[in-house]
Design a protein around this motif. Structure first.
Motif, mmCIF file in Angstrom:
data_model
loop_
_atom_site.group_PDB
_atom_site.id
_atom_site.type_symbol
_atom_site.label_atom_id
_atom_site.label_comp_id
_atom_site.label_asym_id
_atom_site.label_seq_id
_atom_site.Cartn_x
_atom_site.Cartn_y
_atom_site.Cartn_z
ATOM 1 N N UNK A 131 -70.123 -48.073 29.671
ATOM 2 C CA UNK A 131 -68.934 -48.227 28.949
ATOM 3 C C UNK A 131 -68.896 -47.589 27.639
ATOM 4 N N UNK A 132 -69.925 -47.250 27.177
ATOM 5 C CA UNK A 132 -69.774 -46.448 25.868
ATOM 6 C C UNK A 132 -69.450 -45.017 25.860
ATOM 7 N N UNK A 133 -70.055 -44.468 27.106
ATOM 8 C CA UNK A 133 -69.737 -43.102 27.456
ATOM 9 C C UNK A 133 -68.258 -42.745 27.732
ATOM 10 N N UNK A 134 -67.475 -43.846 28.612
ATOM 11 C CA UNK A 134 -66.115 -43.807 28.581
ATOM 12 C C UNK A 134 -65.132 -44.390 27.777
ATOM 13 N N UNK A 135 -65.779 -45.360 26.769
ATOM 14 C CA UNK A 135 -65.049 -45.702 25.720
ATOM 15 C C UNK A 135 -63.826 -47.124 26.192
ATOM 16 N N UNK A 136 -64.527 -47.637 27.317
ATOM 17 C CA UNK A 136 -63.798 -48.670 27.629
ATOM 18 C C UNK A 136 -64.331 -50.062 27.176
ATOM 19 N N UNK A 137 -63.866 -51.126 27.175
ATOM 20 C CA UNK A 137 -64.218 -52.493 26.566
ATOM 21 C C UNK A 137 -65.398 -52.778 27.342
ATOM 22 N N UNK A 138 -66.333 -53.419 26.448
ATOM 23 C CA UNK A 138 -67.387 -54.194 27.074
ATOM 24 C C UNK A 138 -68.014 -55.320 26.176
ATOM 25 N N UNK A 139 -68.344 -56.417 27.122
ATOM 26 C CA UNK A 139 -68.672 -57.738 26.374
ATOM 27 C C UNK A 139 -70.107 -57.922 27.143
ATOM 28 N N UNK A 140 -71.262 -58.088 26.301
ATOM 29 C CA UNK A 140 -72.448 -58.143 26.785
ATOM 30 C C UNK A 140 -72.782 -59.575 27.525
ATOM 31 N N UNK A 141 -73.862 -59.787 28.030
ATOM 32 C CA UNK A 141 -74.435 -61.140 28.399
ATOM 33 C C UNK A 141 -74.622 -61.943 27.386
ATOM 34 N N UNK A 142 -74.048 -63.338 27.453
ATOM 35 C CA UNK A 142 -74.259 -64.326 26.663
ATOM 36 C C UNK A 142 -72.879 -64.272 25.716
ATOM 37 N N UNK A 143 -71.927 -63.401 25.871
ATOM 38 C CA UNK A 143 -70.628 -63.495 25.382
ATOM 39 C C UNK A 143 -69.917 -64.679 26.146
ATOM 40 N N UNK A 144 -69.925 -64.683 27.441
ATOM 41 C CA UNK A 144 -69.341 -65.719 28.259
ATOM 42 C C UNK A 144 -68.842 -65.342 29.480
ATOM 43 N N UNK A 145 -68.188 -66.254 30.151
ATOM 44 C CA UNK A 145 -67.750 -65.995 31.537
ATOM 45 C C UNK A 145 -66.523 -65.045 31.395
ATOM 46 N N UNK A 146 -66.574 -63.986 32.144
ATOM 47 C CA UNK A 146 -65.675 -62.799 32.096
ATOM 48 C C UNK A 146 -63.890 -63.559 32.046
ATOM 49 N N UNK A 147 -63.773 -64.364 32.829
ATOM 50 C CA UNK A 147 -62.266 -64.966 32.785
ATOM 51 C C UNK A 147 -62.244 -65.417 31.559
ATOM 52 N N UNK A 148 -63.041 -66.400 31.125
ATOM 53 C CA UNK A 148 -62.656 -67.162 29.928
ATOM 54 C C UNK A 148 -62.465 -65.842 28.701
ATOM 55 N N UNK A 149 -63.543 -65.063 28.532
ATOM 56 C CA UNK A 149 -63.350 -63.833 27.718
ATOM 57 C C UNK A 149 -62.112 -62.933 27.714
ATOM 58 N N UNK A 150 -61.671 -62.949 28.770
ATOM 59 C CA UNK A 150 -60.296 -62.076 29.007
ATOM 60 C C UNK A 150 -59.409 -62.702 28.409
ATOM 61 N N UNK A 151 -59.208 -64.364 28.431
ATOM 62 C CA UNK A 151 -58.211 -64.986 28.005
ATOM 63 C C UNK A 151 -58.376 -65.107 26.481
#
Length: 742
Positions: A131-151
């Motif tokens: 993700x860092x090398x390609x410049x896209x958005x990244x959320x690490x473990x512990x931030x939350x379930x992906x669907x909830x985070x996207x909302x």
């Protein structure tokens, strides 16, 4: 030459997807190479079709998207989670070196976050590094379930289309975003080209009438719908929720309902944006600014929400279906007649009023409030309020989970947990004996601590209760709302909050709630008949009547193989490829062959032979979007699956990997009458040979003596699907496309 050699030879010739793509202009996306298979039609659009239209590429001027159309799409975002680790090698193997649009992919680690092994830690590090090398958005473990985070972070945004390599991407529909699952190969294709293919599904209108009574929540709505309409009424449809009842549903309830449209069999569940949605976003922007101390959030900010409100209020036609929109189905449910419902055991197709189960005093061993469907702040508050009410009814008493009950709670995200901690709800649950887990999926996917063991019964505020999903295949799982889970955890049996509150006084009293007849039904979708039915049968007939009978170079016009019959309906991806193997990315094809169908029938891998044709029941491949459900069958030598009906996600995975999937209700009915007898084995080697004319749309069954026993029709394989199969799957098709555009 064998089928596989034909496919390999054609792949080596780098066959493309039809004619070379011509540049086209999309008002939001600019000039892109793209493809389309639609013909112009002039009639109204559903809201699903309108949003798909905005993300379609390659359309002619004035061309409208309608159900059944194969279109190229460029979604706003593509979400991957732990399975990013499996998408990366696909992306690399295609030959891609950079993301077509670095702002499009979003990575969020959430599934196996309790796994601290060096192998998993290294996998997570690799995803973050990519993700860092390609410049896209990244959320690490512990931030939350992906669907909830996207909302929460605004990646899933009203009026847009967001796809995810996860079957619960439907959840985004709760905030007016068309969310739908794609598979890992699609994800790699989108990374490399910014687009993929999509067949616009038939759209069902689900009218919610009246208002929910106190104590009944969104989870009860979707659990009841799954049970009341349990005959695949909305299988592979997109659902639009309409009616006065929607206007009284909180966003959290809408998210829960949209989330579990997956279990109902749908590809998407969508609520229109209204005042409730707008107020939720305004409160969200305020929270970000005042609580999270973020003054310049790039997506969820006052300016963005002000613009959203202005658009919704002034451009009404953009945010609503047309009056002459065509719907395949029109179902309705009277919310006012609904009482709390419980799903199960072990299937979402059985939904029972809580009052009935409460009388049975079903003992539980484990209780769960986790997952993307029911672990938001509102859910945790409702569970905590049950504990508070029980404490108030028992002055001086210690209120804890019943002896022998293990209770697990995990917030949907770190921000949800922070809110629950600030309100005191989190501590109330801990004091009542809840064992906390990090924000993530965990036991919902059968990972981490707290899994069900042999003979145990669990009640869960998750979205799935398939056998083996949350642990042992010999356990039983019920689904319910967080409040019911909390009450049941305290009492030790499935019961209502009211029963738990009065439990110490009237332990053997009758049910505290009254079950009455739920009002629901089906309206005649007369307008849909003007265009024609969207049923699988009519779709198959249309395909057979309009597709070319000619095979492209390299595609076999026919194939033969032994017929293996799996009579079960709703054979889900956990049955085909157990969830515990999903994130073991180093499993070889030979190992896949040994574990395929392990949860359905451990004997299957011993019975199946290379070149066999598998015939199965209805809704084959339902459940998770895991790609291995298709690749494991390929590893076992299966080259064609014929079923009564198939999960659209499974079908997508199959075609993307070179496995053919056809639907033939008539063939399955014939086999059921002949082989599905009491006590029949789950895997039946019929002794018949299957002869399928792929481009002519004909299937013939021949016995050992060479006599024909059955002749019927199947959908013809059109050229678009032929080209993906001949290319060896979507990866090779993308590789060819990249070469053509270089």
């Amino acid at each position: 030459m064998s089928f596989r050699l034909l496919v390999a030879a054609a792949a080596a010739r780098r066959v493309g997807f039809g004619a070379p793509a011509k540049p086209c202009r999309h008002p939001a996306l600019g000039t892109k190479r793209c493809f389309s298979f639609t013909a112009p039609r002039q009639d109204g659009q559903t809201l699903v079709e309108k949003i798909a239209q905005q993300h379609a590429v390659g359309l002619s001027e004035g061309e409208l998207v309608h159900s059944g159309d194969f279109i190229g799409i460029r979604p706003r975002h593509i979400m991957t989670h732990d399975n990013t680790g499996a998408v990366i090698p696909k992306f690399n193997s295609i030959g891609a070196t950079k993301l077509a649009d670095p702002l499009q992919p979003v990575f969020a680690l959430d599934h196996d976050i309790q796994n601290k092994s060096e192998k998993n830690v290294a996998k997570y590090r690799g995803i973050e590094s990519f993700a860092k090398s390609h410049g896209n958005k990244f959320y690490p473990a512990g931030r939350g379930i992906a669907h909830q985070v996207l909302v929460e972070e605004g990646h899933a945004w009203p009026g847009t289309m967001v796809v995810g390599s996860d079957s619960h991407s439907n959840m985004y529909g709760g905030i007016g975003c068309l969310g739908t699952p794609v598979v890992r190969t699609d994800a790699a294709a989108i990374w490399a080209t910014s687009q993929t293919w999509w067949q616009a599904p038939p759209v069902a209108k689900v009218e919610l009438r009246g208002q929910l009574p106190p104590g009944v929540v969104g989870k009860d709505v979707i659990v009841a719908l799954c049970g009341l309409f349990a005959k695949d009424e909305v299988l592979n449809h997109a659902i639009e929720f309409v009616g006065e009842g929607t206007r009284s549903l909180a966003v959290e309830d809408r998210l829960a309902i949209a989330n579990m449209t997956t279990e109902w069999g749908a590809l998407a569940g969508l609520f229109a944006v209204d005042e409730i949605t707008l107020q939720w976003y305004e409160a969200r922007a305020k929270w970000i600014k005042e609580t999270a101390n973020i003054n310049d959030h790039p997506l969820v900010n006052e300016n963005a929400i002000s613009a959203l409100r202005k658009s919704v209020e002034t451009d009404i036609a953009h945010w609503r279906p047309d009056e002459d929109a065509v719907y395949a189905k029109h179902l309705w449910l009277d919310l006012a007649s609904l009482t709390p419902h419980v799903s199960g055991p072990d299937t979402v197709k059985t939904a029972t009023p809580l009052a009935a189960l409460e009388q049975q005093k079903i003992t539980i061993n484990k209780a769960y409030i986790v997952s993307c469907v029911n672990s938001r702040a509102k859910d945790l508050r409702e569970a905590a309020n049950v504990i508070r009410a029980i404490k108030q009814s028992r002055p001086g008493a210690t209120v804890k989970a019943a002896e022998g009950v293990s209770w697990y709670v995990a917030a949907a995200s770190s921000q949800v947990q922070a809110d629950a901690q600030a309100s005191g709800d989190w501590q109330v649950l801990i004091d009542a004996g809840a064992k906390t887990l990090p924000p993530g999926c965990g036991p919902c996917i059968g990972l981490g601590v707290g899994l069900l063991e042999d003979g145990e019964v669990g009640i869960s505020a998750t979205n799935r209760n398939y056998k083996g999903r949350m642990g042992s295949k010999k356990a039983h799982t019920y689904l319910a709302s967080p409040a019911v889970v909390a009450a049941s955890a305290i009492e030790g049996y499935i019961c209502s909050p009211a029963a738990a509150v009065r439990g110490a006084i009237e332990k053997n009293a009758a049910s505290s709630i009254t079950a009455h007849r739920v009002l629901y039904g089906t309206e005649q979708a007369a307008i849909a008949q003007a265009r024609g039915s969207n049923s699988p049968e009519s779709t198959a007939a249309a395909t057979a009547s309009t597709s070319s009978s000619n095979a492209i170079e390299g595609f076999p016009a026919s194939l033969n193989g032994r017929l293996i019959f799996l009579p079960a309906d709703n054979l889900n991806t956990d049955g085909i490829y157990p969830g515990k193997y999903t994130y073991q990315d180093d499993i070889t094809r030979e190992q896949m062959k040994l574990i395929v169908m392990e949860n359905y029938d451990p004997e299957f891998s011993k019975l199946v032979q290379s070149e066999d044709v598998v015939v199965a029941g209805a809704n084959f491949g339902t459940g998770s979007s895991r790609e291995q459900a298709a690749t494991a069958l390929l590893a076992a030598g299966v080259r064609l699956v014929i079923c009564e009906s198939a999960s659209e996600t499974f079908k997508r995975n199959a075609v993307n990997n070179g496995l053919l999937v056809l639907e033939s209700p008539t063939l399955v009915a014939w086999l059921r009458e002949r082989y599905q007898t009491p006590g029949a084995a789950p895997t039946i080697v019929t002794g018949l040979n299957t002869q399928v004319e792929l481009t002519a749309g004909k299937v013939t069954l021949v016995n050992d003596s060479g006599n024909r026993e059955f002749v019927g029709s199947v959908p013809r394989i059109g050229k678009a699907a032929q080209e993906i199969i001949v290319a060896g799957g979507l990866e090779n098709w993308v590789r060819n496309r990249m070469a053509a555009s270089a």
